[in-house]
Design an enzyme around this catalytic site. Structure first.
Site, PDB file in Angstrom:
ATOM      1  N   SER A  88      70.218  70.811  12.935  1.00 43.00           N
ATOM      2  CA  SER A  88      69.115  69.678  13.678  1.00 43.00           C
ATOM      3  C   SER A  88      68.128  69.948  14.203  1.00 43.00           C
ATOM      4  O   SER A  88      68.064  71.321  14.440  1.00 43.00           O
ATOM      5  CB  SER A  88      70.206  68.865  14.551  1.00 43.00           C
ATOM      6  N   SER A  89      67.094  69.242  13.975  1.00 41.85           N
ATOM      7  CA  SER A  89      66.312  69.824  14.859  1.00 41.85           C
ATOM      8  C   SER A  89      66.154  70.111  16.840  1.00 41.85           C
ATOM      9  O   SER A  89      65.304  70.885  17.132  1.00 41.85           O
ATOM     10  CB  SER A  89      64.544  68.503  15.067  1.00 41.85           C
ATOM     11  N   CYS A  90      66.907  69.587  17.483  1.00 42.03           N
ATOM     12  CA  CYS A  90      67.037  69.885  18.917  1.00 42.03           C
ATOM     13  C   CYS A  90      68.023  71.359  18.460  1.00 42.03           C
ATOM     14  O   CYS A  90      68.184  71.793  19.602  1.00 42.03           O
ATOM     15  CB  CYS A  90      68.321  69.315  18.561  1.00 42.03           C
ATOM     16  N   TYR A 117      75.641  70.504  21.464  1.00 40.24           N
ATOM     17  CA  TYR A 117      75.529  70.299  19.700  1.00 40.24           C
ATOM     18  C   TYR A 117      75.035  71.624  19.412  1.00 40.24           C
ATOM     19  O   TYR A 117      75.433  71.728  18.305  1.00 40.24           O
ATOM     20  CB  TYR A 117      75.161  68.785  20.188  1.00 40.24           C
ATOM     21  N   LYS A 121      75.579  73.950  16.527  1.00 34.71           N
ATOM     22  CA  LYS A 121      74.765  73.990  15.215  1.00 34.71           C
ATOM     23  C   LYS A 121      73.914  75.329  14.544  1.00 34.71           C
ATOM     24  O   LYS A 121      74.042  75.438  13.592  1.00 34.71           O
ATOM     25  CB  LYS A 121      74.007  72.842  15.048  1.00 34.71           C
ATOM     26  N   HIS A 160      71.679  56.829  18.418  1.00 35.66           N
ATOM     27  CA  HIS A 160      70.516  57.467  18.337  1.00 35.66           C
ATOM     28  C   HIS A 160      69.521  55.962  19.094  1.00 35.66           C
ATOM     29  O   HIS A 160      69.782  54.896  18.979  1.00 35.66           O
ATOM     30  CB  HIS A 160      70.147  57.867  17.566  1.00 35.66           C
TER      31      HIS A 160
HETATM   32  P1  GDP Z   1      67.343  62.359  21.281  1.00 33.66           P
HETATM   33  O1  GDP Z   1      66.161  61.844  20.408  1.00 33.66           O
HETATM   34  O2  GDP Z   1      68.552  63.302  20.746  1.00 33.66           O
HETATM   35  O3  GDP Z   1      67.097  62.554  22.566  1.00 33.66           O
HETATM   36  O4  GDP Z   1      68.293  61.021  21.291  1.00 33.66           O
HETATM   37  P2  GDP Z   1      68.404  59.709  21.213  1.00 33.66           P
HETATM   38  O5  GDP Z   1      67.337  59.219  19.757  1.00 33.66           O
HETATM   39  O6  GDP Z   1      69.335  58.481  21.333  1.00 33.66           O
HETATM   40  O7  GDP Z   1      66.854  59.397  22.698  1.00 33.66           O
HETATM   41  C1  GDP Z   1      65.443  59.379  21.700  1.00 33.66           C
HETATM   42  C2  GDP Z   1      64.997  58.670  23.222  1.00 33.66           C
HETATM   43  O8  GDP Z   1      65.319  57.801  23.143  1.00 33.66           O
HETATM   44  C3  GDP Z   1      65.047  59.278  24.506  1.00 33.66           C
HETATM   45  O9  GDP Z   1      64.249  59.882  24.647  1.00 33.66           O
HETATM   46  C4  GDP Z   1      65.657  57.999  25.146  1.00 33.66           C
HETATM   47  O10 GDP Z   1      65.625  58.084  26.053  1.00 33.66           O
HETATM   48  C5  GDP Z   1      65.337  56.683  24.380  1.00 33.66           C
HETATM   49  N1  GDP Z   1      65.362  55.611  24.477  1.00 33.66           N
HETATM   50  C6  GDP Z   1      65.072  54.660  25.116  1.00 33.66           C
HETATM   51  N2  GDP Z   1      65.594  53.375  24.650  1.00 33.66           N
HETATM   52  C7  GDP Z   1      67.150  54.486  24.417  1.00 33.66           C
HETATM   53  C8  GDP Z   1      68.363  53.638  23.821  1.00 33.66           C
HETATM   54  O11 GDP Z   1      68.415  52.351  23.695  1.00 33.66           O
HETATM   55  N3  GDP Z   1      69.300  54.489  23.060  1.00 33.66           N
HETATM   56  C9  GDP Z   1      68.787  55.452  22.846  1.00 33.66           C
HETATM   57  N4  GDP Z   1      69.707  56.777  23.091  1.00 33.66           N
HETATM   58  N5  GDP Z   1      68.133  56.269  23.469  1.00 33.66           N
HETATM   59  C10 GDP Z   1      66.723  55.309  23.714  1.00 33.66           C
END
Ligand code: GDP
Length: 291
Positions: A88-90, A117, A121, A160
């Site tokens: 994962s990129s994280c 996580y 990974k 996500h």
């Molecule tokens: P990340 O890439 O591991 O941080 O995972 P996410 O895809 O869950 O979140 C990506 C970004 O989108 C973060 O900055 C979240 O706060 C933002 N975000 C905005 N609205 C949402 C939402 O409804 N769901 C999720 N999962 N993230 C959101």
């Protein structure tokens, strides 16, 4: 599965979660001993969005470490010809230079919202490299950016950002709601890769790449969450307001992958973001996942 089938691979060995629990060591060893797969795509993982990672940190580290340890070790024991592990990129440090090169792994502190996580990974990557060194296996690791597309998890609590916003904005349109709540500030940048492109890249690497160096998989382009919201609003046809809930975390501000290595090997992504979101939305409407 779709990619392999359409490329003509007929002898696919598949088990779903109900048939084979990858956290169960004996079950995994029995499966490998009886089925003897030659090539393994280790895509199985406990995954989720920023909130799921925060709520279930123990499950994220336990399940991922168990899946990796069981599958990688059983692959070695049953003399699998090649294994591709999806990271994962994280896994990269929270504050590293952008776009992120593969060599930045383990050069700094991780993003806290998904550290359990990420550490699981990283353990998987190190296992592949250690087995290659000690046992002469051919276990490769690739690091996909944020993936989205058909068959995604559309539960707004655990998913996500992209599937969550697609569903929220679709529902707001249907209900005639005046506003949609987006988590965080809308300012973080994220890179998105369509699921079929990832599958294609995995098949490409399985056929063309061997080595201990990890390989990033992405588009090489990212955008602000606020701009992602605009694209989704347009595709769904929603004209209401967007409200940012800053009590929710932003996570890392940027994690754009450097994909030069993959480009040099001869692969690049085919699906544009708008095209991929459109395909995903059409699929959601057609399958009835979205009402
Ligand atoms: P990340 O890439 O591991 O941080 O995972 P996410 O895809 O869950 O979140 C990506 C970004 O989108 C973060 O900055 C979240 O706060 C933002 N975000 C905005 N609205 C949402 C939402 O409804 N769901 C999720 N999962 N993230 C959101």
């Amino acid at each position: 599965m779709r990619t392999l089938s359409s490329a003509g691979y007929a002898n696919l060995i598949v088990r779903d979660r109900g048939e084979l629990d990858l956290c169960h060591q004996q079950a995994v060893q029995d499966f490998f001993a009886s089925e003897r797969p030659e090539y393994v795509f280790l895509a199985a993982a406990k995954v989720g969005g920023i909130q799921a990672n925060f709520q279930y940190p123990a499950e994220f580290i336990y399940e991922n470490v168990m899946i990796e340890a069981n599958v990688i070790h059983a692959s070695y024991q049953s003399a699998v010809k090649k294994l591709l592990f999806l990271g994962s990129s994280c896994i990269y440090p929270r504050a590293c230079a952008q776009p992120i090169k593969e060599e930045y792994l383990l050069t700094g502190a991780l993003e806290v919202t998904n550290e359990p996580y990420a550490i699981a990974k990283i353990a998987g990557i190190t296992m592949c490299q250690a087995y290659n060194r000690q046992y002469g296996t051919s276990f490769i690791s690739c690091m996909p950016t944020n993936i989205y597309g058909i068959h995604d998890n559309f539960n707004v609590h655990t998913s996500h950002v992209l599937p969550a916003l697609l569903l929220k904005i679709h529902n707001a349109k249907g209900a005639g709601a005046e506003q949609v709540v987006v988590w965080g500030t809308g300012k973080p940048y994220r890179e998105f890769l369509y699921v079929d492109d990832l599958a294609d890249a995995c098949l490409f690497l399985m056929n063309k790449y061997s080595g201990n160096e990890i390989i990033n998989i992405g588009t090489g382009q990212d955008l602000m969450i606020a701009d992602l919201v605009c694209i989704i609003k347009e595709i769904v046809g929603y004209e209401g307001q967007i409200v940012y809930d800053v009590s929710k975390p932003d996570g890392t501000l940027r994690k754009q992958l450097n994909v030069e290595k993959l480009h040099k090997l001869g692969w690049s992504a085919a699906t544009s973001l708008a095209e991929g979101i459109q395909k995903t939305y059409d699929w959601c409407l057609k399958t009835g996942i979205f009402e």
